[in-house]
Write an enzyme that holds these catalytic residues in place. Structure first.
Site, PDB file in Angstrom:
ATOM      1  N   CYS A 143      -3.594  -1.132   9.168  1.00  0.00           N
ATOM      2  CA  CYS A 143      -4.587  -2.022   8.710  1.00  0.00           C
ATOM      3  C   CYS A 143      -3.937  -3.473   8.606  1.00  0.00           C
ATOM      4  CB  CYS A 143      -5.285  -1.549   7.153  1.00  0.00           C
ATOM      5  SG  CYS A 143      -4.015  -1.651   6.089  1.00  0.00           S
ATOM      6  N   ARG A 182       1.043   1.284   8.046  1.00  0.00           N
ATOM      7  CA  ARG A 182       0.572   2.478   7.095  1.00  0.00           C
ATOM      8  C   ARG A 182       0.368   3.660   7.576  1.00  0.00           C
ATOM      9  NH1 ARG A 182      -3.722  -0.213   3.108  1.00  0.00           N
ATOM     10  NH2 ARG A 182      -3.178   1.568   1.636  1.00  0.00           N
ATOM     11  N   PRO A 183       1.642   4.191   8.189  1.00  0.00           N
ATOM     12  CA  PRO A 183       1.333   5.777   8.325  1.00  0.00           C
ATOM     13  C   PRO A 183       1.324   6.745   7.609  1.00  0.00           C
ATOM     14  CG  PRO A 183       3.737   5.021   8.422  1.00  0.00           C
ATOM     15  CD  PRO A 183       2.971   3.952   7.908  1.00  0.00           C
ATOM     16  N   VAL A 184       0.681   7.903   7.961  1.00  0.00           N
ATOM     17  CA  VAL A 184       0.416   9.109   6.857  1.00  0.00           C
ATOM     18  C   VAL A 184       1.221  10.121   7.208  1.00  0.00           C
ATOM     19  CG1 VAL A 184      -2.035   8.474   6.618  1.00  0.00           C
ATOM     20  CG2 VAL A 184      -1.520   9.621   8.422  1.00  0.00           C
ATOM     21  N   ASP A 185       2.570   9.891   7.781  1.00  0.00           N
ATOM     22  CA  ASP A 185       3.447  10.985   8.062  1.00  0.00           C
ATOM     23  C   ASP A 185       4.111  11.703   6.635  1.00  0.00           C
ATOM     24  OD1 ASP A 185       4.752   8.610   7.345  1.00  0.00           O
ATOM     25  OD2 ASP A 185       6.786   9.233   8.119  1.00  0.00           O
ATOM     26  N   LEU A 186       4.229  10.998   5.807  1.00  0.00           N
ATOM     27  CA  LEU A 186       4.667  11.706   4.471  1.00  0.00           C
ATOM     28  C   LEU A 186       3.360  12.551   3.965  1.00  0.00           C
ATOM     29  CD1 LEU A 186       6.449   9.042   2.254  1.00  0.00           C
ATOM     30  CD2 LEU A 186       7.188  10.485   4.284  1.00  0.00           C
ATOM     31  N   ASP A 243      -0.066  -5.095  -5.257  1.00  0.00           N
ATOM     32  CA  ASP A 243      -1.600  -5.524  -5.270  1.00  0.00           C
ATOM     33  C   ASP A 243      -1.702  -6.856  -6.207  1.00  0.00           C
ATOM     34  OD1 ASP A 243      -2.082  -3.519  -3.582  1.00  0.00           O
ATOM     35  OD2 ASP A 243      -2.777  -2.015  -5.162  1.00  0.00           O
ATOM     36  N   ILE A 293       6.767  -3.821  -0.275  1.00  0.00           N
ATOM     37  CA  ILE A 293       6.091  -2.536   0.000  1.00  0.00           C
ATOM     38  C   ILE A 293       5.403  -2.461   1.370  1.00  0.00           C
ATOM     39  CG2 ILE A 293       4.281  -0.876  -0.981  1.00  0.00           C
ATOM     40  CD1 ILE A 293       6.525  -1.363  -2.978  1.00  0.00           C
ATOM     41  N   LYS A 313     -10.642   1.261  -9.149  1.00  0.00           N
ATOM     42  CA  LYS A 313     -10.890   1.693  -7.851  1.00  0.00           C
ATOM     43  C   LYS A 313      -9.950   2.627  -7.264  1.00  0.00           C
ATOM     44  CE  LYS A 313      -9.565  -0.739  -4.194  1.00  0.00           C
ATOM     45  NZ  LYS A 313      -8.921   0.023  -2.999  1.00  0.00           N
ATOM     46  N   ASN A 314      -8.500   2.213  -7.276  1.00  0.00           N
ATOM     47  CA  ASN A 314      -7.548   3.377  -6.861  1.00  0.00           C
ATOM     48  C   ASN A 314      -7.402   4.717  -7.236  1.00  0.00           C
ATOM     49  OD1 ASN A 314      -7.425   1.474  -4.709  1.00  0.00           O
ATOM     50  ND2 ASN A 314      -5.424   0.669  -5.253  1.00  0.00           N
ATOM     51  N   ARG A 338      -9.300   3.854   4.562  1.00  0.00           N
ATOM     52  CA  ARG A 338      -8.059   4.606   4.769  1.00  0.00           C
ATOM     53  C   ARG A 338      -8.104   5.836   3.845  1.00  0.00           C
ATOM     54  NH1 ARG A 338      -4.213   3.042   7.306  1.00  0.00           N
ATOM     55  NH2 ARG A 338      -2.908   4.437   6.124  1.00  0.00           N
ATOM     56  N   ARG A 394     -15.233  -4.530  -1.775  1.00  0.00           N
ATOM     57  CA  ARG A 394     -14.648  -3.364  -1.786  1.00  0.00           C
ATOM     58  C   ARG A 394     -13.817  -3.139  -3.234  1.00  0.00           C
ATOM     59  NH1 ARG A 394      -9.723  -3.036   1.553  1.00  0.00           N
ATOM     60  NH2 ARG A 394      -9.506  -1.254   0.418  1.00  0.00           N
TER      61      ARG A 394
END
Ligand code: EPZ
Length: 432
Positions: A120, A125-129, A310, A332, A22-23, A96, A402
């Site tokens: 979530c 889970r920021p997306v700054d990077l 995971d 993590i 999936k990922n 996401r 999912r």
């Protein structure tokens, strides 16, 4: 909403074929936006997440065609033109990873408006990077009212990108954007997860020049254009690890096929340490346990090749009936123990303090009604249900759908008593 009922006590014996990852699949699908020619992905898992991303890509101008090929399921994605550069909140919030269309959209068309994903259940889970990487590549980024407005009218430019810590999503996003940038990009402190190498192989088949994926430095020499390609999605190491843990939990002997056991070495070593039988085969692994109780072992989640976050929930389920106390540290995500209170409803003895859970093994779990909180947490409850006395019912299993293809069928084929109880149709569901 559907639920899953498990009657505990049956051993698992049989063969489980592992699906495509999936990922990886969802990042490969986003890569289809980088070319006007068709991208054919084989060994595709059929999951709620891939269907969902297919819907978003269709809105952006892609044709998404799901077929049954000789090598299992395949999806052909074809975006001759990007008809919209807009990914709305209701779609990005629900999954996401949809955010990863931002880089390909800027790279191909020079602009995009994509919603920020928000938090979530497993963490902020920021997306700054992700945004820093795109800015380093020359995109002008503005944030307004929950949206990222990105522009690079003269195209992206190769850059040195150094991540302060390892992020799978940000590394993939930087790669997806840099392949069409002018010049050389070097990503330092890149994530080394196998899905990165899968993305590199696919992008290179499309005409990109990417080297080093799977190591901490990735070098991308930008090209003017990408073309169509065919790529087979890497086997899902998390699905493989999940069924390996399920077999160790329930006892019996399960052979996992169409898989790559070297991708879950850190888990297999822990299973062996706990006392399960592990035999690596050419296209997978055999997991067995005959009656004896497993021993408690400690673990700490780490970026690849360390123990995958995971698989942490599944391993915690396994430790609930092991002999002794297991210490499980999650490094993590800051809130990834939501399964612990649900496992306790089944009789597990767990205490959580900060990033560490202590699991004291009990002789027997007891079936109960429990609730799934995220994808991997859901499957940990199914695993616990395999050995719980009586019936365990897991609700909110849309999380499970999912990321696990035909779970009841795969476990059922090995003798598990697992059935789906159909409920009212779901609407407005969040996909982490
Ligand atoms: C990917 O998430 C996976 N998702 C996750 O699997 C997996 O748990 C995770 O990698 C770690 O292996 C997909 O591939 C779709 P990260 P991702 O960026 O990319 C922080 C599942 O169950 N961070 O490596 O989002 C972040 O908050 C899912 O299939 C920032 O602070 O993970 C986290 O603490 C769940 N800023 C850490 O980094 C950023 O800009 C690692 O996250 C990005 C991340």
């Amino acid at each position: 909403m559907d639920r899953i009922a498990i009657t505990g006590g049956a051993q698992l014996n049989g063969i489980i074929p592992v699906s495509g990852a999936k990922n990886s699949a969802i990042k490969l699908m986003a890569a289809s936006l980088l070319t006007s020619e068709p991208l054919r992905l084989t060994n595709m898992p059929r999951l709620a997440d891939t269907r969902f991303l297919g819907k978003l890509l269709t809105r952006l101008g892609a044709h998404v065609d799901e077929r049954e090929g000789l090598d299992g399921s395949e999806t052909v994605l074809h975006a001759p033109e990007i008809t919209s550069g807009f990914a709305p909140y209701e779609l990005v919030r629900q999954m996401r990873a949809s955010f990863n269309v931002l880089g390909p959209l800027i790279a191909r068309t020079g602009q995009a408006k994509v919603s920020l994903p928000g938090g979530c259940t497993i963490g902020a889970r920021p997306v700054d990077l992700h945004l820093q990487a795109l800015e380093a590549l020359g995109a002008k980024i503005d944030l307004h009212e929950g949206y990222v407005y990105a522009q690079a009218p003269r195209g992206l430019k190769g850059a040195e990108i150094t991540f302060p810590f390892v992020s799978v999503g940000a590394t993939e996003h930087a790669m997806l954007a840099a392949v069409l940038a002018d010049g050389v990009t070097r990503i330092h402190n890149a994530a080394c997860e196998p899905e990165l190498l899968d993305l590199q192989i696919c992008l290179n088949a499309m005409g990109a020049k990417v080297e080093g994926a799977g190591t901490s430095t990735i070098t991308i020499t930008g090209v003017a254009k990408l073309h169509g390609a065919t790529h087979s999605v890497i086997p899902d190491r998390i699905e493989m690890g999940t069924y390996a843990v399920a077999a160790a939990m329930a006892g019996g002997e399960v052979q996992l096929t169409r898989a790559r056991p070297e991708l879950i070495d850190s888990l297999l070593v822990k299973l062996e340490e706990a006392g399960a039988g592990v035999i690596r085969t050419e296209d997978g692994v055999i997991i067995k346990r005959n009656g004896h109780r497993l021993e408690a072992v400690d673990l700490e989640t780490q970026p690849y090749p360390g123990f995958a976050t995971d698989l942490q929930a599944q391993f915690m389920a396994l430790m609930t009936t092991a002999k002794g106390e297991s210490r499980i540290r999650e490094t993590i995500f800051e809130n990834r123990f939501m399964h612990a209170p649900e496992l306790m409803r089944l009789g597990a003895d767990i205490s959580v303090s900060g990033g560490e859970a202590r699991v004291r093994g009990v002789e027997q779990l007891e079936g109960a009604e429990v609730m799934a909180t995220d994808l991997r947490a859901s499957v940990s409850l199914v695993i616990a249900g395999l050995v719980a006395r009586g019936e365990t019912t897991v609700s909110r299993i849309y999380h499970l759908d999912r990321g696990f293809e035909r779970l009841e069928e795969k476990l059922g084929a090995c003798g598990a008593q697992v059935r789906r109880i159909k409920g009212e149709p779901e609407s407005d569901i969040d996909h982490d």
